[in-house]
Design an enzyme around this catalytic site. Structure first.
Site, PDB file in Angstrom:
ATOM      1  N   HIS A 131      22.846  -9.685   1.111  1.00 50.12           N
ATOM      2  CA  HIS A 131      22.315  -9.153   2.368  1.00 50.12           C
ATOM      3  C   HIS A 131      21.635 -10.223   3.216  1.00 50.12           C
ATOM      4  O   HIS A 131      21.370 -10.005   4.393  1.00 50.12           O
ATOM      5  CB  HIS A 131      21.371  -7.968   2.112  1.00 50.12           C
ATOM      6  CG  HIS A 131      20.040  -8.322   1.524  1.00 50.12           C
ATOM      7  ND1 HIS A 131      19.757  -8.209   0.186  1.00 50.12           N
ATOM      8  CD2 HIS A 131      18.908  -8.764   2.099  1.00 50.12           C
ATOM      9  CE1 HIS A 131      18.501  -8.557  -0.038  1.00 50.12           C
ATOM     10  NE2 HIS A 131      17.957  -8.897   1.117  1.00 50.12           N
ATOM     11  N   ASP A 161      24.825  -7.573  -4.956  1.00 54.96           N
ATOM     12  CA  ASP A 161      24.023  -8.190  -3.903  1.00 54.96           C
ATOM     13  C   ASP A 161      23.841  -9.682  -4.150  1.00 54.96           C
ATOM     14  O   ASP A 161      22.786 -10.253  -3.894  1.00 54.96           O
ATOM     15  CB  ASP A 161      22.656  -7.514  -3.752  1.00 54.96           C
ATOM     16  CG  ASP A 161      21.991  -7.897  -2.429  1.00 54.96           C
ATOM     17  OD1 ASP A 161      22.716  -8.149  -1.456  1.00 54.96           O
ATOM     18  OD2 ASP A 161      20.756  -7.958  -2.390  1.00 54.96           O
ATOM     19  N   ASN A 255      11.555 -13.274   0.673  1.00 59.33           N
ATOM     20  CA  ASN A 255      11.780 -13.664  -0.710  1.00 59.33           C
ATOM     21  C   ASN A 255      13.230 -13.444  -1.134  1.00 59.33           C
ATOM     22  O   ASN A 255      13.648 -13.905  -2.202  1.00 59.33           O
ATOM     23  CB  ASN A 255      10.890 -12.859  -1.670  1.00 59.33           C
ATOM     24  CG  ASN A 255       9.529 -13.474  -1.876  1.00 59.33           C
ATOM     25  OD1 ASN A 255       8.518 -12.920  -1.437  1.00 59.33           O
ATOM     26  ND2 ASN A 255       9.478 -14.623  -2.530  1.00 59.33           N
ATOM     27  N   SER A 256      13.986 -12.719  -0.336  1.00 59.95           N
ATOM     28  CA  SER A 256      15.365 -12.387  -0.694  1.00 59.95           C
ATOM     29  C   SER A 256      16.153 -13.624  -1.097  1.00 59.95           C
ATOM     30  O   SER A 256      16.254 -14.579  -0.331  1.00 59.95           O
ATOM     31  CB  SER A 256      16.070 -11.727   0.491  1.00 59.95           C
ATOM     32  OG  SER A 256      15.446 -10.526   0.841  1.00 59.95           O
ATOM     33  N   GLY A 312      38.245   2.312 -16.697  1.00 57.95           N
ATOM     34  CA  GLY A 312      39.073   3.333 -16.071  1.00 57.95           C
ATOM     35  C   GLY A 312      38.670   4.732 -16.458  1.00 57.95           C
ATOM     36  O   GLY A 312      39.503   5.548 -16.847  1.00 57.95           O
TER      37      GLY A 312
END
Length: 514
Positions: A131, A161, A255-256, A312
């Site tokens: 992000h 992410d 901080n991401s 699956g």
């Protein structure tokens, strides 16, 4: 698992450290060799002062890790207005990329976001959060010594992410990967990042919990329907992997992508979310374990995308209530509700609906996060021993994992359209029943969305189950046709048209820049 905080806001943190040994990770084929640093064998006790009863010394962790943590500024030019309301990941409140809406508008808006990243190789590969760099046209990295460098995007994985970018530089300090599986609840950890653009900020806390599944990866709609990773609820192929390390180390916007390290300065996680009613730190943060970060970042460097092995299955976590309702002979594990319609690795191995998975490769499986992390660290073609409880008796099955297309080989980036990847979703062809239903409304076919993972489709509020019928006014009836129409459309405006299967008379149109 439901999570009842008012807001789950994405932030992250990842760090670095020096090491005593090099580690070659996943280099069994002729693809690009990736060399990451592995942890040393120095005992953790030497990094505390005065023994168990004495004060804890954080200086080593801070000094070792801060040179590997970088500041990232990402710039994107976004079209505004139109589109459906954003209901995806709630990190838009940090304004990494604006308000998250899609559609056409006469004047595009230039948007800047900031975050953190960690150098993982000395030749310039940097891991961060998806992000932080998603949709960015320009990425600028500021090193610890204030040097500013342009970076290019190597690959992203919305399902964890995680993203990898690269700067052109040599002999950079690089992170040491620690053992996130071995980290213990109550152990001290240190966060390094750039909150509120305050560079090289260090905070400390303890590991509060492990294996947290928050339901934040993917669309809010899929969470509301009770779907989980690897096909929970009605989901067939959901790539989302959630097995977060929970910590009370203070992290905030910026901080991401920054570091969570142990007292030796070894990377144990990239913090990806905070629980907060305000958007700022309110007590707890959540990190992607370094075991997942290592695997995904290596995949992104080697193949351009993350490689997933699939059982699956459509699954459901077992508790006392489920066991009683389904008349199961075991009160914990993962219930196989259904097998995938096609190419089910579990089904081909002999696993049946009603079986309860209790172990994978001898490791006890009691929750969805445990299964998703265990399987998520494997690739298509890998063989696993799955232990199930069937009618009160345990049975072992040897399963060869498959990729999302039903094959056993890795899927390299060049085999799929880059523009398709930017949508942050998984797609499948319609089955015969779905085609017949659409034919009643003179619609020849379409492509069904099976999972939305917070990418561009998630930002405009598209949910799993939505069917894309046209791209730029041209009908699409298969995933291959969709890929063909999107190929070469990077940095171009694209208009989509589609509908919900239960209301095919309501047609939605939306567009955005890929």
């Amino acid at each position: 698992m439901k999570y009842n905080w008012k807001v789950l806001a994405l932030v992250g943190f990842l760090s670095g450290a020096t090491t005593l040994a090099g580690y070659k990770f996943f280099i069994q084929d002729n693809s690009k060799e990736v060399i990451l640093k592995d942890a040393s064998e120095a005992p953790l006790a030497r990094f505390t002062s005065g023994g168990i009863a004495g004060p804890v010394d954080f200086t080593t962790a801070a000094e070792v890790s801060t040179p590997m943590v970088v500041h990232i500024k990402s710039t994107s030019v976004r079209q505004q207005g139109g589109g459906r309301q954003q209901q995806g990941w709630p990190f838009d409140m940090f304004d990494f990329f604006g308000d998250g809406s899609g559609g056409y508008e006469q004047a595009p808006r230039r948007s800047e976001g900031t975050g953190s990243g960690v150098i993982i190789t000395n030749d310039g590969y940097i891991v961060t959060n998806n992000h932080v760099v998603e949709s960015a046209q320009e990425i600028e990295v500021t090193l610890h010594d204030k040097t500013k460098l342009k970076a290019k995007l190597v690959g992203t994985d919305p399902s964890t992410d995680i993203a990898v970018i690269k700067v052109e530089s040599k002999n950079l300090p690089s992170i040491t990967f620690g053992d996130s599986d071995g980290i213990r609840v109550g152990e001290w950890v240190v966060a390094v990042g750039n909150p509120f653009n305050l560079e090289s900020t260090v905070t400390a806390g303890i590991v509060s919990a492990k294996g947290r599944g928050l339901g934040i990866i993917g669309s809010s709609q899929s969470r509301q329907r009770g779907r989980g990773a690897q096909g929970q609820g009605q989901q067939q192929f959901n790539d989302a992997i959630e097995s977060f390390i929970q910590t009370d180390a203070v992290v905030n916007p910026g901080n991401s992508g920054g570091a969570l390290v142990n007292l030796k300065g070894e990377l144990v996680g990239i913090n990806t979310a905070i629980a907060s009613p305000t958007g700022s730190f309110a007590g707890y943060a959540f990190a992607v374990p370094s075991s997942i970060v290592k695997k995904v970042s290596t995949d992104l460097i080697k193949f351009g995308n993350a490689q997933r092995g699939y059982l699956g299955i459509v699954m459901q976590e077992v508790d006392n209530t489920v066991a009683e309702e389904k008349d199961l002979k075991v009160s914990s594990g993962i219930l196989v509700r259904e097998l995938a319609e096609s190419s089910s690795a579990a089904g081909e191995a002999g696993i049946k609906p009603g079986d309860v998975i209790v172990k994978i490769n001898g490791k006890k499986i009691g929750s969805t996060p445990e299964l998703t992390q265990t399987v998520g660290l494997l690739r298509p073609g890998d063989k696993v021993n799955v232990t199930v409880n069937r009618d009160g008796k345990e049975r072992d099955f040897n399963v060869t994992l498959k990729n999302r297309e039903g094959g056993s080989g890795v899927i390299k980036r060049e085999e799929s359209a880059l523009a398709l990847e930017s949508l942050g979703a998984q797609f499948t062809n319609l089955n015969d029943a779905e085609k017949k239903k659409l034919e009643r409304y003179n619609i020849k076919g379409g492509v069904k969305i099976t999972d939305v993972q917070g990418g561009k489709l998630g930002r405009v509020g598209i949910a799993p189950g939505f069917i894309i019928t046209k791209v730029n006014g041209k009908p699409v009836t298969s995933v291959k046709e969709l890929e063909k129409e999107l190929a070469g459309k990077t940095d171009s405006m694209v208009q989509f048209e589609g509908l919900e299967l239960d209301a095919p008379y309501d047609v939605y149109s939306f567009g955005f820049r890929l």
